[in-house]
Each structure stands twice: as structure tokens, then as C-alpha cells.
Scaffold this active site. Structure first.
Site, PDB file in Angstrom:
ATOM      1  N   CYS A  51       0.807  -1.215   0.000  1.00  0.00           N
ATOM      2  CA  CYS A  51       0.000   0.000   0.000  1.00  0.00           C
ATOM      3  C   CYS A  51       0.843   1.270   0.000  1.00  0.00           C
ATOM      4  O   CYS A  51       0.315   2.373  -0.142  1.00  0.00           O
ATOM      5  CB  CYS A  51      -0.943  -0.004   1.204  1.00  0.00           C
ATOM      6  SG  CYS A  51      -2.274  -1.210   1.039  1.00  0.00           S
ATOM      7  N   LYS A  72       0.540   3.512  -3.185  1.00  0.00           N
ATOM      8  CA  LYS A  72      -0.660   4.295  -3.480  1.00  0.00           C
ATOM      9  C   LYS A  72      -0.287   5.693  -3.963  1.00  0.00           C
ATOM     10  O   LYS A  72       0.754   6.241  -3.587  1.00  0.00           O
ATOM     11  CB  LYS A  72      -1.531   4.435  -2.224  1.00  0.00           C
ATOM     12  CG  LYS A  72      -2.395   3.240  -1.883  1.00  0.00           C
ATOM     13  CD  LYS A  72      -3.302   3.580  -0.712  1.00  0.00           C
ATOM     14  CE  LYS A  72      -4.285   2.464  -0.417  1.00  0.00           C
ATOM     15  NZ  LYS A  72      -5.196   2.820   0.699  1.00  0.00           N
ATOM     16  N   ASP A  81     -14.403   6.890   2.206  1.00  0.00           N
ATOM     17  CA  ASP A  81     -14.567   5.696   3.036  1.00  0.00           C
ATOM     18  C   ASP A  81     -13.933   4.489   2.347  1.00  0.00           C
ATOM     19  O   ASP A  81     -13.413   4.572   1.236  1.00  0.00           O
ATOM     20  CB  ASP A  81     -16.050   5.456   3.325  1.00  0.00           C
ATOM     21  CG  ASP A  81     -16.294   4.938   4.736  1.00  0.00           C
ATOM     22  OD1 ASP A  81     -15.424   4.204   5.255  1.00  0.00           O
ATOM     23  OD2 ASP A  81     -17.343   5.258   5.328  1.00  0.00           O
ATOM     24  N   ASP A  82     -13.973   3.338   3.015  1.00  0.00           N
ATOM     25  CA  ASP A  82     -13.227   2.171   2.560  1.00  0.00           C
ATOM     26  C   ASP A  82     -13.885   1.429   1.406  1.00  0.00           C
ATOM     27  O   ASP A  82     -13.213   0.707   0.669  1.00  0.00           O
ATOM     28  CB  ASP A  82     -13.014   1.212   3.737  1.00  0.00           C
ATOM     29  CG  ASP A  82     -12.197   1.854   4.836  1.00  0.00           C
ATOM     30  OD1 ASP A  82     -11.030   2.178   4.577  1.00  0.00           O
ATOM     31  OD2 ASP A  82     -12.731   2.064   5.931  1.00  0.00           O
ATOM     32  N   ASP A 112      -8.955  -3.556  -4.530  1.00  0.00           N
ATOM     33  CA  ASP A 112      -7.643  -3.183  -4.006  1.00  0.00           C
ATOM     34  C   ASP A 112      -6.587  -4.101  -4.602  1.00  0.00           C
ATOM     35  O   ASP A 112      -6.770  -5.318  -4.637  1.00  0.00           O
ATOM     36  CB  ASP A 112      -7.624  -3.298  -2.477  1.00  0.00           C
ATOM     37  CG  ASP A 112      -6.687  -2.285  -1.841  1.00  0.00           C
ATOM     38  OD1 ASP A 112      -5.547  -2.163  -2.334  1.00  0.00           O
ATOM     39  OD2 ASP A 112      -7.074  -1.629  -0.858  1.00  0.00           O
ATOM     40  N   ASP A 149     -11.541  -4.092   3.314  1.00  0.00           N
ATOM     41  CA  ASP A 149     -12.421  -2.953   3.047  1.00  0.00           C
ATOM     42  C   ASP A 149     -13.878  -3.286   3.352  1.00  0.00           C
ATOM     43  O   ASP A 149     -14.643  -2.430   3.799  1.00  0.00           O
ATOM     44  CB  ASP A 149     -12.286  -2.516   1.592  1.00  0.00           C
ATOM     45  CG  ASP A 149     -11.006  -1.744   1.318  1.00  0.00           C
ATOM     46  OD1 ASP A 149     -10.394  -1.255   2.283  1.00  0.00           O
ATOM     47  OD2 ASP A 149     -10.623  -1.640   0.150  1.00  0.00           O
ATOM     48  N   HIS A 160      -9.460 -10.911 -13.884  1.00  0.00           N
ATOM     49  CA  HIS A 160      -8.926 -10.280 -15.086  1.00  0.00           C
ATOM     50  C   HIS A 160      -7.412 -10.188 -14.963  1.00  0.00           C
ATOM     51  O   HIS A 160      -6.874  -9.962 -13.872  1.00  0.00           O
ATOM     52  CB  HIS A 160      -9.521  -8.883 -15.256  1.00  0.00           C
ATOM     53  CG  HIS A 160      -9.096  -8.198 -16.516  1.00  0.00           C
ATOM     54  ND1 HIS A 160      -9.442  -8.651 -17.771  1.00  0.00           N
ATOM     55  CD2 HIS A 160      -8.346  -7.081 -16.719  1.00  0.00           C
ATOM     56  CE1 HIS A 160      -8.936  -7.855 -18.686  1.00  0.00           C
ATOM     57  NE2 HIS A 160      -8.257  -6.894 -18.084  1.00  0.00           N
ATOM     58  N   ASP A 209     -10.179   1.097   8.062  1.00  0.00           N
ATOM     59  CA  ASP A 209      -8.979   0.269   8.207  1.00  0.00           C
ATOM     60  C   ASP A 209      -7.749   1.122   7.944  1.00  0.00           C
ATOM     61  O   ASP A 209      -7.808   2.153   7.278  1.00  0.00           O
ATOM     62  CB  ASP A 209      -9.010  -0.997   7.351  1.00  0.00           C
ATOM     63  CG  ASP A 209      -9.047  -0.745   5.858  1.00  0.00           C
ATOM     64  OD1 ASP A 209      -9.233   0.405   5.437  1.00  0.00           O
ATOM     65  OD2 ASP A 209      -8.893  -1.721   5.097  1.00  0.00           O
TER      66      ASP A 209
END
Length: 341
Positions: free
Chosen positions: A20, A23, A56-57, A79, A102, A151, A235
Site C-alpha cells: 500500500c 498508493k 470511506d473504505d 484493491d 475494506d 482479469h 482500516d
């Protein structure tokens, strides 16, 4: 348990970032999204209950109510990220746990996921891609969540994650805009994942506690928060504790006061900071929250850990969660959204 096909290939060396921490920085992301976040829609057969406006998540929409049935809402999220550890199977498990989180952060239950895979097919063997997918399938099975395909694309940088659909009670959601003054703040996983992952990428050292923390589902923490009557949570992932807490406090119109001495850390996290294993993502997180944070007497090491870009971190809950340390409380809005004490 590790991948049975472990090879000398170090997956983290094929990524410019890790987990993460790769990001887009929160400030830059908010600039991009400015004016593009549609308001929450409260009309129609499937009203949008949670959209992008508060960051929000996950998104939440109410489902049409069947006669005599309990109301339900659908929770939707996606994610994915670059390798955070070298072991392919572990990376798959971590990425899946992170994506599922999430849904748990909204108070939901994941029911269906699809894989998202980017793979440098001419550089890395497909047996490693198989191990990544196997790791994701293992964690999804633990969560009781179906995996129905997905995918894939040919990409010079490996990436993996999931798009996840869940179900929730629309009257018992955990939202980041539902914080109220006087409520304690609980954190369900220790901090330090970012700096330990960065050390792992640089040196190859393996941190078993960090891996175990990242693959652990937030399912039980979510259920405990709901059972305790909590209505507000998020989270803690790529924007760090301070970043996600800032978003929660801003959305709720409150100030968060953190007792820095009560915040738990993984073994070796402080040493990793002192040895310089701090990602650019963590430093950008700290820069972003600084104008909205009163740091008090917190030193630079503590500030960096509180902004550390987590991967598959814990839940930050406005309320007491059995077994989780209370790290602060929400108070009436002041001049800062976050105050360290």
C-alpha cells in the site's frame, strides 16, 4: 506456510514501491478527485448509502427490500498493489486479506471476489503467478468468500489484488463519518508494517510477525466492533494511522486525540525507522497530515511510525473492541483534526 515453489526470485525487486506504500499520495489523489465525487443518492430502488465523498473504505448501496426479508446492502471495493514480500504465496495471501478488509471495515461480510492480476509474462515465470493466485484463494476460502475468476494483463510490473463484493445490514454499517465526541478509539493491529516491509525489500530479511499480521483477516475485529455497538471505523492501510484518522475525524466533524504511549508497534519497527527504512509513501503521508495535526512533544521517529504506510493493517474503531488497545478518543472539533498526547 510458504510457497512450495520458492525460488531465488525476489518479487519485491520488480516493483518501484511495495504494497500500500505504492498508493497515489492522499493529497494528490484528493486534487484529482475534486469535483468528480458524486453525492450520495438516496432515491430509487438501490440508493447509494456510502459513496466517494468521505473517502470511506468501500461503496455501499441498499438492495431492494423483499417482502418479509431483512434489509440488506451490497458493499463493493477493489484493491491491488505491487509485491510487498518476496514469497509469491505470501504476497497473494496478504493482498487478498487487504482487499477483503475494506468490506470488514464497513461492517460487511465478503461473499464474492474476482482476481486482478498484472504480470510481466516475459520476465517472471507463470508458476509464481499461480502461487500468488493460490495465496489469494487460500485467504478468500478462510473468509468464506467465493473467488469467481477475474482479469489479467501483461504488465512490466507485477500487481495483484481483488475486487470484492460483500453484504451488510444497512442499519448497522461502520462508516468513517459516524464518529461522535466522547467515544474511545481502538486499534486492532500494531503499526510498523511499512518500515519492516521496506527493510525486507532492501535486505531480504523476513519478518514472520509482520507476515502473520498482514495475512490475518479483520473479520473478527469487525464482528466484535458491531457487537459492541460501534458505528464508526476505518482500516489502516496506505495513508498510515494519521492519514486514515485525519479522514475519519474530518468526515465526522470531530478531533481525534491520540495517546502515543498506548499505540502498539511490531517488534523491530522502531529500529527499522532508526536504520532509515522509511518509504517515500510514509514521508508523503506525514507531509499531508502535518497542517492538520498538533504533534505535541512527539519525536520524529514516532511521527514517522504513526504515518507509516501499512499494508493489510488493522481496524481503527470508534469504540472499545475486546482485546484491542484503546489509543485515544474523539472530542469536539478544535483547530486540528488530530492531536497527539
Amino acid at each position: 506456510m510458504h510457497s512450495p515453489t520458492r525460488t531465488p526470485v525476489r518479487l519485491t525487486q520488480f516493483a518501484h514501491g511495495g504494497g500500500c506504500a505504492c498508493k497515489i499520495p492522499p493529497g494528490e489523489l484528493e486534487d484529482v478527485l475534486d469535483g468528480l465525487t458524486a453525492p450520495v443518492t438516496v432515491t430509487g430502488d438501490t440508493p447509494l448509502l456510502v459513496g466517494a465523498a468521505t473517502g470511506d473504505d468501500a461503496a455501499v448501496a441498499a438492495l431492494p427490500a423483499a417482502a418479509g426479508a431483512a434489509p440488506q446492502a451490497v458493499v463493493s471495493t477493489a484493491d491491488f498493489f505491487t509485491p510487498v514480500v518476496d514469497d509469491a504465496y505470501d504476497w497473494g495471501r496478504i493482498a487478498a486479506a487487504n482487499a477483503l478488509s475494506d468490506v470488514y471495515a464497513m461492517g460487511g461480510r465478503p461473499v464474492l471476489a474476482v482476481n486482478l492480476l498484472a504480470w510481466p509474462r516475459d520476465v517472471l515465470p507463470f508458476e509464481l503467478a499461480r502461487e500468488v493466485l493460490r495465496g489469494g484463494l487460500t485467504v478468500a476460502a478462510e473468509a468464506g468468500c467465493h473467488v469467481g475468476g477475474g482479469h489479467s494483463v501483461d504488465d512490466p510490473e507485477p500487481k495483484y489484488g481483488m475486487a470484492v463484493t460483500g453484504l451488510a445490514d444497512p442499519g448497522r454499517l461502520l462508516r468513517n463519518d459516524a464518529g461522535r465526541p466522547g467515544v474511545p478509539l481502538s486499534l486492532t493491529k500494531p503499526l510498523g508494517l511499512g518500515v519492516l516491509n521496506n527493510r525486507h525489500k532492501a535486505t531480504g530479511e523476513r519478518f514472520e510477525e509482520a507476515v502473520a499480521t498482514m495475512v490475518a483477516l479483520n473479520r473478527d475485529a469487525s464482528a466484535a466492533a458491531l457487537a459492541a455497538g460501534a458505528t464508526c471505523a476505518t482500516d489502516v492501510t496506505g495513508f498510515g494511522l494519521l492519514g486514515h484518522l485525519h479522514k475519519l475525524a474530518r468526515a465526522s466533524g470531530v478531533t481525534a486525540v491520540i495517546d502515543t504511549a498506548a499505540v502498539p508497534y511490531l517488534d523491530g519497527a522502531r529500529r527499522a525507522v532508526r536504520d532509515g527504512y522509511v518509504s517515500g509513501g510514509t514521508r508523503r503521508n506525514l507531509e499531508w497530515v502535518t497542517p492538520s495535526t498538533d504533534f505535541g512533544t512527539a519525536d520524529e521517529e514516532t511521527r514517522l511510525l504513526l504515518a507509516d504506510a501499512q499494508t493489510s493493517g488493522g481496524l481503527l474503531v470508534a469504540g472499545e473492541v475486546p482485546g484491542a488497545p484503546v489509543i485515544g478518543e474523539l472530542v469536539l472539533q478544535g483547530t486540528h483534526t488530530v492531536v497527539l498526547g
